[in-house]
Design an enzyme around this catalytic site. Structure first.
Site, PDB file in Angstrom:
ATOM      1  N   CYS A  89      11.931  64.300  50.299  1.00  0.00           N
ATOM      2  CA  CYS A  89      12.491  65.470  50.107  1.00  0.00           C
ATOM      3  C   CYS A  89      13.762  66.002  50.828  1.00  0.00           C
ATOM      4  CB  CYS A  89      11.947  66.938  51.293  1.00  0.00           C
ATOM      5  SG  CYS A  89      11.828  67.758  51.592  1.00  0.00           S
ATOM      6  N   CYS A 123       6.966  69.181  49.417  1.00  0.00           N
ATOM      7  CA  CYS A 123       6.744  68.258  50.349  1.00  0.00           C
ATOM      8  C   CYS A 123       5.597  69.140  51.073  1.00  0.00           C
ATOM      9  CB  CYS A 123       7.628  68.071  51.364  1.00  0.00           C
ATOM     10  SG  CYS A 123       8.283  67.818  52.546  1.00  0.00           S
ATOM     11  N   CYS A 126       7.010  70.484  54.802  1.00  0.00           N
ATOM     12  CA  CYS A 126       8.233  71.677  55.171  1.00  0.00           C
ATOM     13  C   CYS A 126       7.763  72.738  54.368  1.00  0.00           C
ATOM     14  CB  CYS A 126       9.389  71.444  55.162  1.00  0.00           C
ATOM     15  SG  CYS A 126       9.881  70.904  53.820  1.00  0.00           S
ATOM     16  N   CYS A 150      11.453  51.409  36.380  1.00  0.00           N
ATOM     17  CA  CYS A 150      11.189  50.296  35.256  1.00  0.00           C
ATOM     18  C   CYS A 150      12.447  50.575  34.188  1.00  0.00           C
ATOM     19  CB  CYS A 150      10.510  49.297  34.627  1.00  0.00           C
ATOM     20  SG  CYS A 150       8.689  50.830  34.251  1.00  0.00           S
ATOM     21  N   HIS A 177       6.765  49.106  29.819  1.00  0.00           N
ATOM     22  CA  HIS A 177       7.263  49.101  30.660  1.00  0.00           C
ATOM     23  C   HIS A 177       8.975  48.336  29.707  1.00  0.00           C
ATOM     24  CE1 HIS A 177       9.097  46.797  34.352  1.00  0.00           C
ATOM     25  NE2 HIS A 177       8.140  45.380  33.649  1.00  0.00           N
ATOM     26  N   ASP A 192      13.567  40.120  34.157  1.00  0.00           N
ATOM     27  CA  ASP A 192      12.904  40.810  34.850  1.00  0.00           C
ATOM     28  C   ASP A 192      13.599  41.990  36.065  1.00  0.00           C
ATOM     29  OD1 ASP A 192      11.508  43.161  35.857  1.00  0.00           O
ATOM     30  OD2 ASP A 192       9.890  42.660  34.268  1.00  0.00           O
TER      31      ASP A 192
END
Length: 974
Positions: A89, A123, A126, A150, A177, A192
């Site tokens: 947040c 959030c 809050c 990724c 990916h 990777d």
């Protein structure tokens, strides 16, 4: 264009833009390069995990640039990027966030960072609803933010790889990916950075359980469909069905990629374009070979699910991995591809307590170098110094079994410690290992073993100690020089050495002649050279390449995919098949039959074809085992025909010589006006023909079928399907272009034609080839490699404890100890213990046949490799100072080019036989001298390459070269 194909193209174009951004700003590359801790990443692989956070236990599998890439991936995952499932947040810093929406860029920062998508979260703690996660595409912005998933990982890691000096691809997987591939030698290696791993192509399908469809690799000058590297289900209907969800047809996808490549290469120089095309052709051959495979090999597998991202995020994408099963252990025994080797020079055996290069025989590294294993090397006693076996064992049980098969008196070296410290040492294992005079198991297996001795002998130089007891020193076993026994060259097919010493000197065979020489001519030249130059142990070569000489540092050898590279090494006669005369220039028969469509060609050309001798033979027999069939429409009365026929004959004759099977057959379809014209003209042709009495009818039918409107015309057909491979509009141009560039050009054109064969025919040919691969390799070896010389003659004589002798020795020793004042009870206990130790140490054996060995402790000291190499260079060459200066000036030129753009891979590698490099590397000892500065020599499919490793300090290398140049000039001054 179909809408699917448009989307496919759009994604590729987006990836091209990503790649181009890596190279767009040299200052950005330099900035990124400064962030890479080069020294930390090249720390010795001996470092224990923990002392260096980037060292991993499987590092021993890699070296040079590959090891650096591996460590770079670990560093990037560990210290550079932060994975973001949901952003914290922006108001309270809480982590309990809920996704709200995705919007376009609004702020200036989002637009500058090229964030096409911005995720918005609220959030729960809050109620702040304005926390954003911009998905930046700008690599400069990513270098600042260093967080993402990724896509961000692959984008920024691509920049890191490029700035380090790797040629790099951005690899896009259509199942959501991305990662990169880096060029190591001439192989593209996956890396990777999300996982911090390299070279695990099975990870996505076999490990994560992905249902793949398209995977495309994109670099600055090429777009390649690399799906076959990452799947073993390509031929399955469901896999092909998933591909059709991405592109309308297979051909449509290929056309999109082809157009992208044309755009990327439009401004390339011709040599650079040819280099890329050659590399792509080899890659296609490798990828095509995967089509028929149904599962990954153990080394390709990656047996766990994804390790980056939260479990919730992985499950949502079906990437949590397959059900975990008990992972199979590595094979308990590993061996070098080629175990036998006969080093030149004095017989020296060095043993060091280290994972890699711990057993050196005559300067040749014979150590498998696997952690958690015991390395074993067997050395001949009769042909002293000849290495017979190089293996490693994870299980003492299997090691002890192998010891019982080793012939008597062979020298055995053991080094290492098994990871299986709970393995029980049985009495049977002790009895087997007692064949090694003086061997005894350590009390604690975790301490490891260092042993050197003989089978069924116990010479004075025998050594048996623990691995842990000699961590700071090694041992050096030497024998007086002995004359070498008669030797022959043994053929090691599809094999290349670790490195080479130099090429064959011009005085024996000029470079241009080596490039054109046959295998037999090269063999004869080497044998003549070796009579006066015994310091070389063999050579390696392939067609259209020089003959490279081997020395002791060339071992070990490695198997390669290319059938063209072959290595030949001198070995004792007992280890060379009696009928091994090298690689034959011509095969006496094909390894398998091409299933030519006989019915199609019989109906097209008639049941029989004419020969220039006047005889005829069935179509079935004449076209047997050919890959391509050419229909040549021509006539004597046609001037252009008469000019083209000799050119086509040159093309055909050379292909028949190089590819006597599975090559090209041509059929002459005459347009001559009379039988006499036909006979006179046909006598100048080396191929077959449609009989003249049928030619008029056949010629018209075939011309209509294939749209032939004039002569000369040449149509190339696939022999399996009968489909057109090369049209008449293109084939004449291809033939003339190929002949203008000589024999290599003809062979290259034929290979290009083969790439145009229909996919179904390619796949059928690949299946036939794979089914015969083992037979081909066996045929390449004239006899079995299980030479009788390496097999024990009879059962081993495991020493037995003689009870009567033991009792007698105990009594004798007890009496002596009591006479010397020992207490009887103490003397009895001591006598029993000492006699037991004597039995355990193998004292029943004689001293053996190698009594002149000398063993001494050897402290590993650092020596000046450059000075040593320069001394050897001077010893082996006349005008050595001039040679050294030539080498240094050539090196300086390459180093300065690399320093100008240290991220440019083109300045970091060059062929050994190019004109500039050859002037500096054709002298004995020159490559050792070059490598002593930090350069490296690596084998590739095309040639051996000299490289400037990406981790080397180029400034330090330059200063070292300048320093040596200064010394040379100082020595030369009066």
């Amino acid at each position: 264009m179909d809408s699917k194909d448009e989307k496919f193209q759009a994604r590729i174009l987006s990836s091209i833009a990503t790649v181009e951004a890596w190279d767009a700003d040299p200052l950005l590359l330099q900035e990124c390069r400064l962030m890479i801790p080069f020294k930390s990443l090249v720390t010795d692989t001996e470092s224990q995990e923990g002392s260096n956070p980037y060292v991993r236990e499987d590092d021993f599998l890699y070296s040079g640039n590959a090891l650096f890439l591996k460590r770079l991936a670990v560093f990037f995952q560990k210290d550079v990027m932060t994975w973001v499932n949901q952003p914290p947040c922006s108001a309270c810093g809480g982590s309990d966030m809920e996704f709200k929406e995705t919007r376009g860029p609004q702020s200036e920062e989002e637009r500058e960072g090229q964030a096409q998508r911005v995720e918005v979260y609220s959030c729960k703690s809050c109620s702040n609803g304005s926390t954003t996660f911009p998905r930046y595409n700008s690599v400069r912005k990513l270098l600042e933010s260093r967080r993402g998933r990724c896509g961000e990982y692959a984008n920024l890691f691509g920049l890191y790889c490029r700035s380090a000096g790797f040629e790099t691809r951005y690899v896009s997987d259509w199942t959501d990916h991305v990662w990169v591939e880096a060029l190591i030698g001439d192989e593209w290696i996956m890396a990777d950075s999300c996982e911090g791993t390299i070279n695990k192509p099975a990870m996505y399908e076999s490990g994560w359980g992905k249902k793949l469809n398209y995977i495309v690799g994109i670099s600055r000058h090429e777009v390649v469909d690399v799906t076959l590297r990452y799947t073993r289900n390509f031929q399955q209907d469901d896999f092909q069905g998933r591909r059709r969800e991405i592109t309308s047809t297979e051909q449509a996808g290929e056309l999109v990629i082809q157009k992208c490549n044309q755009t990327l290469r439009k401004d390339l120089s011709k040599p650079r374009e040819e280099e890329i095309n050659h590399r792509l052709q080899r890659e296609r051959e490798i990828l095509d070979s995967f089509k028929a495979l149904l599962e990954f090999t153990d080394s390709e597998r990656h047996g766990h699910g994804r390790i980056s991202g939260s479990l919730e995020w992985k499950v949502s994408r079906n990437e949590e991995g397959k059900t975990k099963q008990e992972e199979s252990m590595d094979s308990v025994v590993r061996a070098l591809e080629v175990e036998q080797f006969y080093p030149v020079g004095s017989t020296e055996i060095c043993i060091f307590p280290r994972n890699q290069e711990g057993i050196i025989v005559g300067g040749a590294n014979c150590d498998i170098g696997r952690p958690g294993c015991i390395s074993l090397v067997v050395i001949d006693d009769a042909y002293l110094g000849c290495v017979l076996f190089c293996r490693s064992y994870t299980a003492l049980e299997e090691l002890s079994k192998f010891v019982t098969t080793i012939p008597s008196n062979k020298i055995v070296v053991l080094k290492g410690k098994t990871a299986n410290i709970d393995e029980e040492v049985t009495q049977t294992m002790k009895q087997r290992m007692s064949l090694l005079g003086g061997f005894q198991f350590p009390e604690d297996l975790n301490e490891g073993i260092i042993f050197v001795g003989q089978i069924e002998a116990h010479p004075k130089w025998t050594l048996c100690t623990s691995y842990e007891n000699c961590q700071h020193f090694g041992f050096f076993l030497t024998f007086p020089p002995k004359s070498r026994v008669p030797q022959k060259l043994r053929t090691e097919p599809k094999t290349m050495p670790k490195q080479v010493a130099m090429r064959l000197p011009d005085s024996i065979m000029p470079l241009h002649s080596q490039l054109l020489a046959t295998e037999d001519e090269k063999r004869s030249a080497f044998l003549a050279f070796s009579k006066t130059n015994p310091s070389f142990v063999g050579y390696t070569t392939k067609k259209s390449n020089p003959l490279y000489l081997l020395n002791n540092s060339s071992f070990p050898f490695q198997k390669v995919n290319s059938r063209e590279w072959n290595t030949f090494q001198f070995l004792p006669d007992a280890l060379v098949p009696s009928n091994d005369e090298g690689v034959s220039q011509h095969r006496s028969s094909s390894k398998f039959d091409i299933p030519v469509d006989e019915n199609f060609f019989s109906s097209l050309l008639g049941p029989d074809l004419a020969a220039s001798s006047g005889s005829s033979e069935p179509v079935k027999k004449r076209l047997q085992n050919t890959r391509l069939v050419g229909l040549y429409f021509s006539a004597h009365w046609c001037g252009p025909c008469r000019r083209f026929t000799p050119i086509l004959s040159e093309f055909y004759d050379h292909l028949k010589d190089i590819f006597p099977f599975h090559g090209l057959e041509i059929v002459f379809v005459s347009s001559d006006r009379s039988s006499s014209e036909f006979k006179g003209y046909y006598q100048s042709m080396p191929w077959t023909a449609v009989a003249f009495d049928e030619t008029r009818q056949r010629q018209q039918e075939i011309s209509i079928k294939y749209g032939v409107r004039g002569i000369p015309a040449l149509i190339i057909l696939d022999s399996i399907s009968g489909q057109i491979v090369v049209s008449s509009a293109q084939s004449r141009t291809d033939v003339m272009k190929a002949c203008q560039t000589g024999e290599p050009g003809i062979e290259e054109m034929f290979r290009q034609w083969l790439t145009l064969i229909p996919e179904e025919s390619k796949e059928l040919h690949t299946l036939l080839e794979l089914s015969c691969e083992s037979d081909e390799e066996n045929e390449a070896l004239p006899q079995s490699r299980k030479f009788d010389y390496l097999v024990r003659d009879g059962e081993p004589k495991v020493p037995q404890c003689n009870k009567e002798n033991v009792e007698r020795k105990v009594k004798e020793l007890f009496t002596t100890l009591v006479k010397n004042g020992e207490n009887p009870n103490t003397a009895a206990a001591k006598a029993i213990k000492l006699v037991g130790l004597q039995q355990h140490k193998g004292l029943p054996y004689e001293i053996g046949n190698l009594t002149d060995g000398s063993l001494r402790k050897l402290t590993e000291k650092k020596y000046n490799a450059r000075s040593e190499a320069l001394v050897k260079l001077k010893e082996r060459n006349e005008s050595s100072k001039d040679i050294a200066v030539k080498i240094l000036k050539t090196m300086l030129k390459y180093i300065e080019n690399a320093l100008n753009e240290p991220w440019n891979p083109r300045f970091r590698a060059f062929k050994l036989n190019n004109k500039v490099a050859d002037r500096a590397t054709r002298f004995e000892g020159s490559l050792d001298y070059i490598c002593s500065f930090g350069m490296d020599v690596i084998p590739t499919n095309q040639d051996f390459m000299i490289i400037l490793p990406v981790a080397e300090d180029l400034d330090a290398m330059k200063n070292a070269v300048i320093d040596d140049l200064g010394k040379m000039e100082k020595d030369a001054s009066p």
